[in-house]
Design an enzyme around this catalytic site. Sequence first.
Site, PDB file in Angstrom:
ATOM      1  N   ARG A 193      -1.530  22.353  -5.563  1.00 20.78           N
ATOM      2  CA  ARG A 193      -2.559  21.409  -6.178  1.00 20.78           C
ATOM      3  C   ARG A 193      -3.683  21.301  -5.148  1.00 20.78           C
ATOM      4  NH1 ARG A 193      -0.094  16.151  -6.601  1.00 20.78           N
ATOM      5  NH2 ARG A 193       1.099  17.260  -8.303  1.00 20.78           N
ATOM      6  N   CYS A 247      -2.802   6.497  10.430  1.00 20.94           N
ATOM      7  CA  CYS A 247      -3.152   7.840  10.140  1.00 20.94           C
ATOM      8  C   CYS A 247      -4.694   7.959  10.304  1.00 20.94           C
ATOM      9  CB  CYS A 247      -2.748   8.018   8.821  1.00 20.94           C
ATOM     10  SG  CYS A 247      -1.083   7.665   8.558  1.00 20.94           S
ATOM     11  N   CYS A 258       7.133  16.269  -3.935  1.00 20.81           N
ATOM     12  CA  CYS A 258       5.728  16.564  -3.943  1.00 20.81           C
ATOM     13  C   CYS A 258       5.349  16.237  -2.452  1.00 20.81           C
ATOM     14  CB  CYS A 258       4.837  15.519  -4.853  1.00 20.81           C
ATOM     15  SG  CYS A 258       2.974  15.936  -4.711  1.00 20.81           S
ATOM     16  N   CYS A 295       0.194   9.289 -10.935  1.00 13.30           N
ATOM     17  CA  CYS A 295       0.925   9.308  -9.525  1.00 13.30           C
ATOM     18  C   CYS A 295       0.494   7.997  -9.128  1.00 13.30           C
ATOM     19  CB  CYS A 295       0.326  10.326  -8.871  1.00 13.30           C
ATOM     20  SG  CYS A 295       0.764  10.183  -7.179  1.00 13.30           S
ATOM     21  N   CYS A 304       4.976  10.283 -10.659  1.00 13.09           N
ATOM     22  CA  CYS A 304       4.944  10.303  -9.422  1.00 13.09           C
ATOM     23  C   CYS A 304       4.643   9.022  -8.634  1.00 13.09           C
ATOM     24  CB  CYS A 304       4.084  11.712  -8.853  1.00 13.09           C
ATOM     25  SG  CYS A 304       4.092  11.962  -7.256  1.00 13.09           S
ATOM     26  N   CYS A 326      -7.199   7.975   7.522  1.00 16.77           N
ATOM     27  CA  CYS A 326      -6.837   7.293   6.225  1.00 16.77           C
ATOM     28  C   CYS A 326      -7.838   6.006   6.289  1.00 16.77           C
ATOM     29  CB  CYS A 326      -5.635   6.843   6.159  1.00 16.77           C
ATOM     30  SG  CYS A 326      -5.373   6.073   4.575  1.00 16.77           S
ATOM     31  N   CYS A 344      -3.210  -1.307   5.348  1.00 13.88           N
ATOM     32  CA  CYS A 344      -1.815  -0.579   5.624  1.00 13.88           C
ATOM     33  C   CYS A 344      -1.645  -0.699   7.189  1.00 13.88           C
ATOM     34  CB  CYS A 344      -1.886   0.953   5.295  1.00 13.88           C
ATOM     35  SG  CYS A 344      -0.289   1.795   5.795  1.00 13.88           S
TER      36      CYS A 344
HETATM   37  N1  SAM Z   1       0.820   5.299   2.234  1.00  6.75           N
HETATM   38  C1  SAM Z   1       1.899   6.595   1.724  1.00  6.75           C
HETATM   39  C2  SAM Z   1       1.843   7.541   2.612  1.00  6.75           C
HETATM   40  O1  SAM Z   1       1.234   7.719   3.740  1.00  6.75           O
HETATM   41  O2  SAM Z   1       2.683   8.390   2.409  1.00  6.75           O
HETATM   42  C3  SAM Z   1       1.068   7.036   0.437  1.00  6.75           C
HETATM   43  C4  SAM Z   1      -0.368   7.225   0.437  1.00  6.75           C
HETATM   44  S1  SAM Z   1      -1.325   8.210   1.321  1.00  6.75           S
HETATM   45  C5  SAM Z   1      -2.890   8.085   1.125  1.00  6.75           C
HETATM   46  C6  SAM Z   1      -0.843   9.797   0.806  1.00  6.75           C
HETATM   47  C7  SAM Z   1      -1.764  11.064   1.634  1.00  6.75           C
HETATM   48  O3  SAM Z   1      -3.185  11.058   1.239  1.00  6.75           O
HETATM   49  C8  SAM Z   1      -1.734  11.208   2.953  1.00  6.75           C
HETATM   50  O4  SAM Z   1      -0.311  11.747   3.344  1.00  6.75           O
HETATM   51  C9  SAM Z   1      -2.863  12.308   2.944  1.00  6.75           C
HETATM   52  O5  SAM Z   1      -2.113  13.381   2.918  1.00  6.75           O
HETATM   53  C10 SAM Z   1      -3.779  11.964   2.073  1.00  6.75           C
HETATM   54  N2  SAM Z   1      -4.996  11.243   2.642  1.00  6.75           N
HETATM   55  C11 SAM Z   1      -5.225   9.959   2.939  1.00  6.75           C
HETATM   56  N3  SAM Z   1      -6.654  10.023   3.318  1.00  6.75           N
HETATM   57  C12 SAM Z   1      -6.979  11.349   3.236  1.00  6.75           C
HETATM   58  C13 SAM Z   1      -8.469  11.771   3.349  1.00  6.75           C
HETATM   59  N4  SAM Z   1      -9.504  11.077   4.014  1.00  6.75           N
HETATM   60  N5  SAM Z   1      -8.665  12.889   3.316  1.00  6.75           N
HETATM   61  C14 SAM Z   1      -7.643  13.859   2.574  1.00  6.75           C
HETATM   62  N6  SAM Z   1      -6.599  13.321   2.308  1.00  6.75           N
HETATM   63  C15 SAM Z   1      -6.066  12.232   2.574  1.00  6.75           C
HETATM   64  C1  DTB Z   2      -1.932  13.637  -1.805  1.00  5.60           C
HETATM   65  O1  DTB Z   2      -1.299  14.603  -1.198  1.00  5.60           O
HETATM   66  N1  DTB Z   2      -3.242  13.262  -2.135  1.00  5.60           N
HETATM   67  C2  DTB Z   2      -3.537  12.278  -2.704  1.00  5.60           C
HETATM   68  C3  DTB Z   2      -2.019  11.638  -3.146  1.00  5.60           C
HETATM   69  N2  DTB Z   2      -1.326  12.644  -2.490  1.00  5.60           N
HETATM   70  C4  DTB Z   2      -1.595  10.408  -2.960  1.00  5.60           C
HETATM   71  C5  DTB Z   2      -4.156  10.889  -1.966  1.00  5.60           C
HETATM   72  C6  DTB Z   2      -5.591  11.702  -1.561  1.00  5.60           C
HETATM   73  C7  DTB Z   2      -6.308  10.518  -0.982  1.00  5.60           C
HETATM   74  C8  DTB Z   2      -7.769  10.722  -0.430  1.00  5.60           C
HETATM   75  C9  DTB Z   2      -8.239   9.806   0.220  1.00  5.60           C
HETATM   76  C10 DTB Z   2      -8.408   8.576  -0.628  1.00  5.60           C
HETATM   77  O2  DTB Z   2      -8.817   8.498  -1.832  1.00  5.60           O
HETATM   78  O3  DTB Z   2      -8.161   7.130  -0.123  1.00  5.60           O
HETATM   79 FE1  SF4 Z   3      -0.942   3.756   5.275  1.00  2.00          FE
HETATM   80 FE2  SF4 Z   3      -2.934   5.533   4.775  1.00  2.00          FE
HETATM   81 FE3  SF4 Z   3      -1.347   6.217   6.513  1.00  2.00          FE
HETATM   82 FE4  SF4 Z   3      -0.252   5.984   3.940  1.00  2.00          FE
HETATM   83  S1  SF4 Z   3      -1.809   7.612   4.852  1.00  2.00           S
HETATM   84  S2  SF4 Z   3       0.531   5.473   5.678  1.00  2.00           S
HETATM   85  S3  SF4 Z   3      -2.099   4.559   3.228  1.00  2.00           S
HETATM   86  S4  SF4 Z   3      -2.524   4.689   6.755  1.00  2.00           S
END
Ligand code: SAM
Ligand code: DTB
Ligand code: SF4
Length: 345
Positions: free
Chosen positions: A283, A80, A211, A120, A151, A83, A76
């Site tokens: 959730r 973030c 959501c 989802c 979702c 992430c 990506c």
């Molecule tokens: N790329 C899309 C976005 O950012 O909207 C969808 C997937 S993204 C992984 C969805 C959510 O996962 C993020 O907004 C964040 O709240 C959560 N998330 C990602 N990495 C995480 C982590 N290490 N711990 C907790 N939540 C995480």
């Molecule tokens: C959300 O709020 N949490 C989920 C879902 N929406 C997509 C993702 C959690 C991701 C946690 C880190 C991972 O597994 O990569």
């Molecule tokens: Fe990309 Fe992760 Fe940010 Fe979603 S949360 S936009 S997958 S870097």
Amino acid sequence: MPHNQTIETSPVKTSLPANLNIDSDVGKAWSDSQIETLFSLPFNELMFQAQEVHRAHFPDGDVELATLISIKTGGCPEDCGYCPQAARYETDVKASKLLDVEEVLKAAKAAKEAGSNRFCMGAAWREPKDRDIEKVAAMIRGVKALGLETCATLGMLEVEQAEALKSAGLDFYNHNLDTSEDFYRSVIKTRDYQDRLDTISNVRAAGMSVCCGGIVGMGESRRQRAAFIARLANLKPYPESVPINHLVPVAGTPLADQPPMDPLEFVRTIAVARIAMPKARVRLSAGRQELGRSVQAMCFLAGANSIFYGEQLLTTGNPEAESDLRLLAELGLKTKQSCKAEVLV
Ligand code: SAM
Ligand code: DTB
Ligand code: SF4
């Protein structure tokens, strides 16, 4: 601030603060200070109030099960800080292409058989291209045909894209505010808070349910956590689903060494979200493995009524399905549709 100066009790519902009427205040405006006052309540008082609101709006007290699948992992372009899927951080995540429809439907069937309510589909995109929308639409049609709620979380969305997903049968779109506006910049720089609000508004305009939640434990202050919950609660209308993620610190990400937040503060966050968004499914999302059974039990007591269900989130782990069903059964909590938990009792 002394607690007894901030809590006034109503003559009818003695435990609710004067600023909260569970019958008429659904969708009321919340100031950051009001939310912070809730956070500061004595723990038992906060839990009691959250319970009252929860019982009034969810008399069945059931727990929704949502299963996640990563349909497009890693690579990506966003930054973030939490992430593992951001290409710029050196993590163990290997980037892969968009999954085939068949593979997604196989996972959806397994989720349905395991008793899941919602499926989802998550993609590590900044935003989907129009050709991606067509491919995801095929997945949505297939998942919907299995009788699951659908979702997707694909990044930022234009209104036309949201309409196309809605036409394919998408019930919910997940897009998180993630944190408060003033803490946001220290975590994410490649897109603005307003971009997130715009996507949520496009999803609403297309007639889908929202959501939307975020992550706690990223180093934000209680004031910033309160501002984050207030922002969610002040969305008009507030989201139907509110995922509260506990940061999973992943090696290679900027937040890898973030110390874990106080578990009781996490429980308080759940209780406050329940009170501020009485009708939402709150959730327990990422980070449940780290929370353990007792803290999760307190979160259910505080009003959480949905979990991510299945061994995998997107790239990180989640408790085994069997152990989740056992925990729910031991707590006497029913699942939303499936009777698996009851079978185990
Ligand atoms: N790329 C899309 C976005 O950012 O909207 C969808 C997937 S993204 C992984 C969805 C959510 O996962 C993020 O907004 C964040 O709240 C959560 N998330 C990602 N990495 C995480 C982590 N290490 N711990 C907790 N939540 C995480
Ligand atoms: C959300 O709020 N949490 C989920 C879902 N929406 C997509 C993702 C959690 C991701 C946690 C880190 C991972 O597994 O990569
Ligand atoms: Fe990309 Fe992760 Fe940010 Fe979603 S949360 S936009 S997958 S870097």
